[in-house]
Design an enzyme around this catalytic site. Structure first.
Site, PDB file in Angstrom:
ATOM      1  N   ASP A 196      -1.849   8.432  21.418  1.00 49.55           N
ATOM      2  CA  ASP A 196      -3.440   8.317  21.530  1.00 49.55           C
ATOM      3  C   ASP A 196      -4.137   9.538  21.541  1.00 49.55           C
ATOM      4  O   ASP A 196      -3.440  10.990  21.624  1.00 49.55           O
ATOM      5  CB  ASP A 196      -3.438   7.709  23.071  1.00 49.55           C
ATOM      6  CG  ASP A 196      -3.419   8.187  24.272  1.00 49.55           C
ATOM      7  OD1 ASP A 196      -2.382   9.252  24.711  1.00 49.55           O
ATOM      8  OD2 ASP A 196      -4.428   8.612  24.968  1.00 49.55           O
ATOM      9  N   GLU A 224      -2.012   8.628  27.564  1.00 50.64           N
ATOM     10  CA  GLU A 224      -2.543  10.310  28.272  1.00 50.64           C
ATOM     11  C   GLU A 224      -3.950  10.423  28.465  1.00 50.64           C
ATOM     12  O   GLU A 224      -3.940  11.217  29.570  1.00 50.64           O
ATOM     13  CB  GLU A 224      -1.158  11.492  27.031  1.00 50.64           C
ATOM     14  CG  GLU A 224      -1.066  12.395  27.867  1.00 50.64           C
ATOM     15  CD  GLU A 224      -1.910  13.649  27.752  1.00 50.64           C
ATOM     16  OE1 GLU A 224      -1.722  14.416  28.724  1.00 50.64           O
ATOM     17  OE2 GLU A 224      -3.328  13.634  27.072  1.00 50.64           O
TER      18      GLU A 224
END
Length: 379
Positions: free
Chosen positions: A70, A134
């Site tokens: 991500d 994250e």
């Protein structure tokens, strides 16, 4: 051979802004499955995660990699000089959101793992834990993967997180720990009134100013053997009051603390609440406190794992990396509860910036570092 540059480009072209998967984990699952890895999607709370293992489950020598696909939002796309999801290469540099943080790191360790188990199948296991959560709250990312591993009796002996760790030069720094991180929000409530008659009001602003000054002026510590001094930053003071003839009823403020191993989130929370109570009593106002602890400080003491990584980095870059605990937080703060963990990755100078980019040669060099680490670990 698995080309980490081509893999980085393919991942970068996946618009995986948290919480969107964007196709990145689908791509990796296909690559790893074709290479003989047992892959399991560990999706939770709308977040996509991937667990992949080559080799015997529960083997005493199970080397793990951890990373995320991500990325943070693009921001003002008009400010970019290159397409943010284009992965275009110019003068040996690849541009795109996530090229540095950290699709290149994931591509490098995935490519290294695939080629390593194919060319020199080890007596042991290689595990990849890759999350799509994250950059945001990290509630359903690496923690979900670790929960799955506990339930499925999966285990990493050691783990390397592929976050960017080098400030300016490839190979100069690795992370053997991280400071803790926490944020505290304060709401001071008084009594609204006319600014010409302050005695009829209870002004929350002097109380907030005093509280912020007390917190910011306090020396938390002077550092430890492996950590810099803890820091507290005032990050917000706001009343929302634009009228100059009104004393507002309420004022909000916030601080962020990055703390070393002399403190815990609990001990600092106790101190913050005590300071707030002191100001509340002094100024006869109410002070509400809300605290979020993002992670505790941790340290993997220098030893076999850090030596293994440092030796591989020096062999491939010519530079012996400094063992550091600086910077923000990472998912290593979760992995450390599972097994010894260190971090090594690329130069992070452009992460989260407009025109985020990575030197192509560094991606290839990083794969070489990870390959050498695997080879030396299983030697």
């Amino acid at each position: 051979m698995t080309d980490p540059v081509e893999l980085t480009a393919a991942l970068t072209r996946c618009p995986s802004v948290t919480p969107e998967e964007g196709g990145a984990l689908v791509l990796l699952e296909q690559l790893l499955s074709n290479a003989g890895f047992d892959c399991t999607r560990v999706d939770r709370g709308g977040i996509s995660n991937l667990f992949a293992r080559w080799g015997e489950k529960g083997h005493a020598r199970s080397f793990g990699f951890n990373g995320h696909t991500d990325v943070v939002p693009v921001g003002d796309e008009a400010a970019w000089t290159m397409p943010p999801f284009g992965a275009e290469i110019r003068d040996g540099v690849m541009y795109g959101r996530g090229t540095t943080d950290m699709k290149s790191g994931v591509a490098a360790f995935a490519a290294a793992a695939v080629d390593f188990v194919r060319d020199t199948p080890p007596d042991g296991a290689v595990i990849l834990t890759i999350t799509g959560d994250e950059e945001a709250d990290a509630l359903d990312g690496t923690t979900a993967l670790l929960d799955y591993m506990a339930e499925a009796d999966e285990k990493m002996s050691v783990c390397l997180v592929g976050e960017p760790t080098c400030p300016n030069t490839m190979g100069e720094m690795m992370k053997i720990g991280r400071r803790g991180s926490m944020t505290a929000w304060f709401t001071v409530t008084g009594v609204q009134g006319h600014s010409a008659y302050p005695h009829r009001a209870k002004n929350p602003l002097p109380a907030m100013a005093r509280l912020m000054d007390r917190l910011a002026s306090h020396e938390l510590d002077r550092g430890t053997d492996h950590f810099d001094a803890s820091t507290l930053a005032v990050v917000n003071i706001d009343t929302g009051n634009e009228a100059t003839n009104v004393i507002p009823a309420q004022c909000n403020g916030a601080v962020n603390i990055r703390f070393n191993d002399l403190h815990s989130g609990a001990s600092l929370s106790e101190w913050l609440r005590a300071e707030a109570q002191n100001v509340a009593e002094t100024y006869e106002v109410e002070v509400g406190v809300r605290i979020k602890i993002s992670g505790e400080s941790f340290l993997t003491p220098p030893g076999p794992l850090s030596d293994l990584v440092a030796q591989a980095v020096e062999a491939e870059t010519g530079i012996r990396p400094e063992m550091s605990t600086t910077g923000g937080t990472s998912d290593a703060r979760f992995v450390k509860n599972h097994c010894p963990v260190v971090e090594f990755g690329l130069v992070g100078r452009t992460m989260h910036q407009v025109d985020e980019c990575v030197e192509v040669a560094h991606i290839e060099q990083l794969k070489a570092v990870y390959t050498r680490i695997l080879r030396d670990y299983f030697a």
